[in-house]
Write a protein that holds these residues in place. Sequence first.
Motif, mmCIF file in Angstrom:
data_model
loop_
_atom_site.group_PDB
_atom_site.id
_atom_site.type_symbol
_atom_site.label_atom_id
_atom_site.label_comp_id
_atom_site.label_asym_id
_atom_site.label_seq_id
_atom_site.Cartn_x
_atom_site.Cartn_y
_atom_site.Cartn_z
ATOM 1 N N ASP A 59 -45.892 15.024 64.048
ATOM 2 C CA ASP A 59 -45.757 15.997 62.970
ATOM 3 C C ASP A 59 -47.114 16.430 62.458
ATOM 4 O O ASP A 59 -47.346 17.601 62.177
ATOM 5 C CB ASP A 59 -44.937 15.397 61.821
ATOM 6 C CG ASP A 59 -43.497 15.161 62.226
ATOM 7 O OD1 ASP A 59 -42.857 14.289 61.626
ATOM 8 O OD2 ASP A 59 -43.029 15.856 63.144
ATOM 9 N N ARG B 238 -48.648 18.842 64.841
ATOM 10 C CA ARG B 238 -48.070 20.180 64.823
ATOM 11 C C ARG B 238 -48.591 20.997 63.661
ATOM 12 O O ARG B 238 -48.537 22.210 63.683
ATOM 13 C CB ARG B 238 -46.543 20.092 64.750
ATOM 14 C CG ARG B 238 -45.892 19.713 66.038
ATOM 15 C CD ARG B 238 -44.407 20.012 65.968
ATOM 16 N NE ARG B 238 -43.747 19.188 64.989
ATOM 17 C CZ ARG B 238 -43.185 18.020 65.263
ATOM 18 N NH1 ARG B 238 -43.244 17.531 66.480
ATOM 19 N NH2 ARG B 238 -42.571 17.329 64.328
ATOM 20 N N GLN B 239 -49.109 20.346 62.622
ATOM 21 C CA GLN B 239 -49.588 21.085 61.476
ATOM 22 C C GLN B 239 -51.003 21.582 61.674
ATOM 23 O O GLN B 239 -51.516 22.307 60.828
ATOM 24 C CB GLN B 239 -49.519 20.202 60.228
ATOM 25 C CG GLN B 239 -48.095 19.908 59.793
ATOM 26 C CD GLN B 239 -48.051 19.049 58.556
ATOM 27 O OE1 GLN B 239 -49.091 18.645 58.051
ATOM 28 N NE2 GLN B 239 -46.869 18.765 58.068
ATOM 29 N N GLU C 262 -50.104 28.946 64.766
ATOM 30 C CA GLU C 262 -48.825 29.040 65.452
ATOM 31 C C GLU C 262 -48.810 30.233 66.386
ATOM 32 O O GLU C 262 -49.656 31.123 66.319
ATOM 33 C CB GLU C 262 -47.694 29.180 64.426
ATOM 34 C CG GLU C 262 -47.509 27.946 63.559
ATOM 35 C CD GLU C 262 -47.117 26.739 64.364
ATOM 36 O OE1 GLU C 262 -46.404 26.896 65.367
ATOM 37 O OE2 GLU C 262 -47.535 25.638 64.001
ATOM 38 N N ASP D 125 -44.319 31.635 59.695
ATOM 39 C CA ASP D 125 -44.395 30.179 59.775
ATOM 40 C C ASP D 125 -44.012 29.588 58.431
ATOM 41 O O ASP D 125 -44.654 29.837 57.422
ATOM 42 C CB ASP D 125 -45.823 29.774 60.154
ATOM 43 C CG ASP D 125 -45.905 28.308 60.530
ATOM 44 O OD1 ASP D 125 -44.940 27.585 60.238
ATOM 45 O OD2 ASP D 125 -46.924 27.906 61.100
ATOM 46 N N ARG E 99 -44.395 26.688 57.321
ATOM 47 C CA ARG E 99 -45.368 25.761 56.760
ATOM 48 C C ARG E 99 -46.369 26.464 55.857
ATOM 49 O O ARG E 99 -47.014 25.840 55.030
ATOM 50 C CB ARG E 99 -46.097 25.025 57.882
ATOM 51 C CG ARG E 99 -45.232 24.029 58.624
ATOM 52 C CD ARG E 99 -46.106 23.048 59.378
ATOM 53 N NE ARG E 99 -46.854 23.710 60.434
ATOM 54 C CZ ARG E 99 -46.453 23.758 61.691
ATOM 55 N NH1 ARG E 99 -45.325 23.208 62.037
ATOM 56 N NH2 ARG E 99 -47.178 24.344 62.610
ATOM 57 N N ASN F 181 -43.009 24.825 66.607
ATOM 58 C CA ASN F 181 -42.320 24.744 65.322
ATOM 59 C C ASN F 181 -40.909 25.293 65.484
ATOM 60 O O ASN F 181 -40.592 26.393 65.031
ATOM 61 C CB ASN F 181 -43.096 25.528 64.259
ATOM 62 C CG ASN F 181 -42.584 25.261 62.859
ATOM 63 O OD1 ASN F 181 -41.917 24.261 62.609
ATOM 64 N ND2 ASN F 181 -42.884 26.149 61.941
ATOM 65 N N GLN G 292 -36.461 27.331 63.365
ATOM 66 C CA GLN G 292 -36.760 28.109 62.173
ATOM 67 C C GLN G 292 -35.610 29.050 61.821
ATOM 68 O O GLN G 292 -34.941 29.597 62.702
ATOM 69 C CB GLN G 292 -38.035 28.934 62.366
ATOM 70 C CG GLN G 292 -39.297 28.105 62.409
ATOM 71 C CD GLN G 292 -40.536 28.958 62.224
ATOM 72 O OE1 GLN G 292 -40.740 29.590 61.191
ATOM 73 N NE2 GLN G 292 -41.373 29.001 63.246
ATOM 74 N N LYS H 217 -35.731 25.327 58.114
ATOM 75 C CA LYS H 217 -35.341 24.867 59.442
ATOM 76 C C LYS H 217 -33.950 24.280 59.341
ATOM 77 O O LYS H 217 -33.659 23.504 58.422
ATOM 78 C CB LYS H 217 -36.336 23.831 59.965
ATOM 79 C CG LYS H 217 -37.771 24.347 60.013
ATOM 80 C CD LYS H 217 -38.752 23.290 60.470
ATOM 81 C CE LYS H 217 -38.625 23.030 61.951
ATOM 82 N NZ LYS H 217 -39.682 22.144 62.455
#
Length: 666
Positions: A202, A205-206, A210, A222, A224, A493, A496, A515
């Motif tokens: 995780d 992925r941050q 993206e 995105d 996030r 990601n 979504q 998500k």
Amino acid sequence: MHPFPFCCVSPVIIEETEIMPVCPQTSCLLPAVNDEESRSNDASNNPIRPGTFPPPPPPPPPPLPNCSKLNNIVVGGGVAGILQKWVNYGKGWRSRWFVLHDGVLSYYKIHGPHKISVSRETEKGIRVIGEDSLKLIRKPKNQGVEANRRRRPLGEVHLKTEKFDLETKVVDESQHRSKQASSSKFRNGKYSEGSVTDSDDDNERQDGPEEESDEDDSTYFDTREFLSSNSLRRTDSGHRRSSVDSDDGLALVNSRNGVDVDMQMVGFNYPYVQRRKSLPEPKEKEKGVSLWSMIKDNIGKDLTKVCLPVYFNEPLSSLQKCFEDLEYSYLLDRAYEWGKRGNSLMRILNVAAFAMSGYASTDGRNCKPFNPLLGETYEADYPDKGVRFISEKVSHHPMIVACHCEGRGWKFWGDSNLKSKFWGRSIQLDPVGVLTLEFDDGEVFQWSKVTTSIYNLILGKLYCDHYGTMRIQGNQEYSCKLKFKEQSIIDRNPHQVQGLVQNRTGNTVSTLFGKWDESLFYINSDVASKSKGDDPSSEPVLLWERSKPPKDPTRYNLTRFAINLNELTPGLKEKLPPTDSRLRPDQRHLENGEYDLANAEKLRLEQRQRQARKLQERGWQPQWFHKEKGNDTYQYIGGYWETREQSKWDSCPDIFGQINSEIVLD
């Protein structure tokens, strides 16, 4: 060509680097000199005399004009080298020559008729990375042909510095919040099993940008970017008992600034009911079965007469899976209360969260539910959730399941039919049917489910994905549109969802994003038309969050709620009709881990099920549902709960018993 993001380039180990130096006077490319060779030549030409010290090393050359720093190394106009780029599923990863210069990432082919010509001259002033890259520029070229080759990139990606800054800020804030939480636990001297910690995957992925495309930019953003810890209006206010959300019966209820705390308790102020927290221990050791071997052994046979082993099933039926969509029914309780207070916008936001929440339980569920028999039913009387639910299989060809649920101030009903398409390595399931939600004040919402695809049926890890557009139509002021993004092979990601709430005039009044397997947020503004910083009051607010998984989900990966669906609590068996799914023998044997008995019973019931089509042709009718002429949806006709109170099930056949000898098939 579709631009490809830098984050999708395969990792490269930089074993050797080289800067192409430029003469300040002539601007010509100077050859690179090895440091050891330089020192040996100086020693031979200028020997050091005894009693003297070697001359100090020459000062480093000044930075070249228009240079920048990368990892504290002065470079020229940018960075270049060979990296791997994903082309498509057929071609896979291919080598490309990448050039990063002035915020633009360009890439070129290095093989074939359209390959790029690279040399010391063409890469003048650029830092070249990688051993393979250095070999390529040192390779002799046919100057007559290569000199005329145009440097036209296959694609370009214009990097957005603002996006990098935002994501770095989000990661830093998340790390800061994690440190604060850890220090708080240390001070209290406690460690909560329900605490959530980010895994390495995780955190990975941050980092980084993206994937961007012209098609997705206009539709998805995105999530996030909006989930900074300082921007979420959420504080932990207290605990409330719930029998399905945690192992110890305690469920966390979250309240947000500006939201009535009493509203947060709606849907949780029901009596507590003790329910099981795990499935029974298996009595036998399960034997694995290969799906490919099943298909290979039955080539040329009638697949409708092939009985798949229970290894591919989970101990639930499709009727029980319908009730699983109501796991988060408290969202409908809150929607009803918001409507009573005159807030129609909050009502449809909670309805949208409920419509999406039904997909959360599908994550990691690789086994299929049992196909119910014609006339099979399932009831769920859950006072701890304030709902009563009944479902029935009303048709065998096509296979249709109808359901009806009553809650506090609302009713929910619908039927479900699936159209499947087999694509070799995957299967596509398109739902057919309309779900209806009606509140006691007359407001009605209707929607249909999105497409579901199951991948890697033959080889690889099995997984499912949901994609498409869900339109929630209301009969009063607001309607909503939720878009489920289809997962790609390289999506970092996935899952979504983005949505819009619009009024009667078509103006967007609220935006949803999240998500489907994690959470859903909303902002009371149109994010697509203006940035989040334009309105300080427009901050993401948490609408729904998935319950934490159980301690022992078993190989079926059941949720806490799903573990209870097939439970026979004391005194319940005597109240159930003989058609209830809990009384199905093959499903019960599978739950108990009696796999040989489960396979034998499944074969017997499937042979009995082949009578179902003949029963329908002879005029068989459902017991609790009816479809009126001109209406495509089965409606609940009532009477089930009244019959249950009187325990009069004489009209219900024993569908799980032996085959009725009066029914003779052709």
